[in-house]
Design an enzyme around this catalytic site. Structure first.
Site, PDB file in Angstrom:
ATOM      1  CG  ASP A  85     -48.793 -15.813  -6.075  1.00  0.00           C
ATOM      2  OD1 ASP A  85     -49.211 -16.914  -5.648  1.00  0.00           O
ATOM      3  OD2 ASP A  85     -49.502 -14.793  -6.121  1.00  0.00           O
ATOM      4  CD  GLU A 145     -49.605 -20.072  -1.220  1.00  0.00           C
ATOM      5  OE1 GLU A 145     -50.683 -20.378  -0.714  1.00  0.00           O
ATOM      6  OE2 GLU A 145     -49.348 -18.916  -1.621  1.00  0.00           O
ATOM      7  CG  ASP A 182     -50.987 -11.643  -8.691  1.00  0.00           C
ATOM      8  OD1 ASP A 182     -51.636 -12.369  -7.930  1.00  0.00           O
ATOM      9  OD2 ASP A 182     -51.498 -11.016  -9.634  1.00  0.00           O
TER      10      ASP A 182
END
Length: 162
Positions: free
Chosen positions: A7, A67, A139
């Site tokens: 992330d 992502e 996170d």
């Protein structure tokens, strides 16, 4: 098979490692790489890169997931996220890890069953699916969610990626 979820963020890049065996998921580790906003950007990016290379060397994942980028309304924020994301992608490439990308809605749907789930729902499902693990922060929880998503879709993702 170990999967690294990533992330990216310039202020705090999250990472999470899970192990899959058949349909079983097991928590291995998680953490985050904080950087000091007072440091020059090149030093902050170097910290992220070196820290992730150390994580990869320590836990030996076979695949990584991240992502997909979304555009922020603030161009400066988007640019900084893109720089951090580039370094995270470089760390995977430098260590010869295949990297797979997932939309935020797909991540939420994989964990909660709804593409518009909130962060708290996703974090709760991370803890449920990984037998009560307690992620270090938001996170690292997001990174574990990304790794879990890849565990669900990895066969399809590998076919698509070729």
């Amino acid at each position: 098979m170990r999967i690294l979820g990533l992330d990216p963020s310039l202020s705090s890049t999250g990472w999470g490692i899970i192990e899959i065996s058949g349909s079983r998921l097991q928590y291995v580790a998680d953490g985050f790489v904080p950087t000091n906003p007072q440091q020059p950007i090149e030093e902050r990016l170097d910290i992220i890169f070196r820290s992730l290379c150390e994580v990869i060397a320590t836990y030996q994942p076979q695949e990584a997931s991240i992502e997909k980028t979304f555009l922020n309304s603030n161009p400066e924020t988007s640019l900084k996220l893109s720089m951090a994301r580039g370094v995270v992608i470089l760390a995977a490439g430098y260590n010869h890890l295949p990297l797979f990308e997932y939309d935020a809605t797909k991540i939420k749907k994989a964990l909660v069953g709804v593409g518009r789930a909130d962060k708290k729902q996703v974090e709760t499902m991370v803890q449920v699916l990984l037998a009560g693990c307690k992620p270090k922060n938001n996170d690292s929880s997001d990174a574990l969610a990304i790794a879990i998503t890849h565990s669900h879709y990895r066969q399809t993702a590998r076919l698509i990626k070729g």
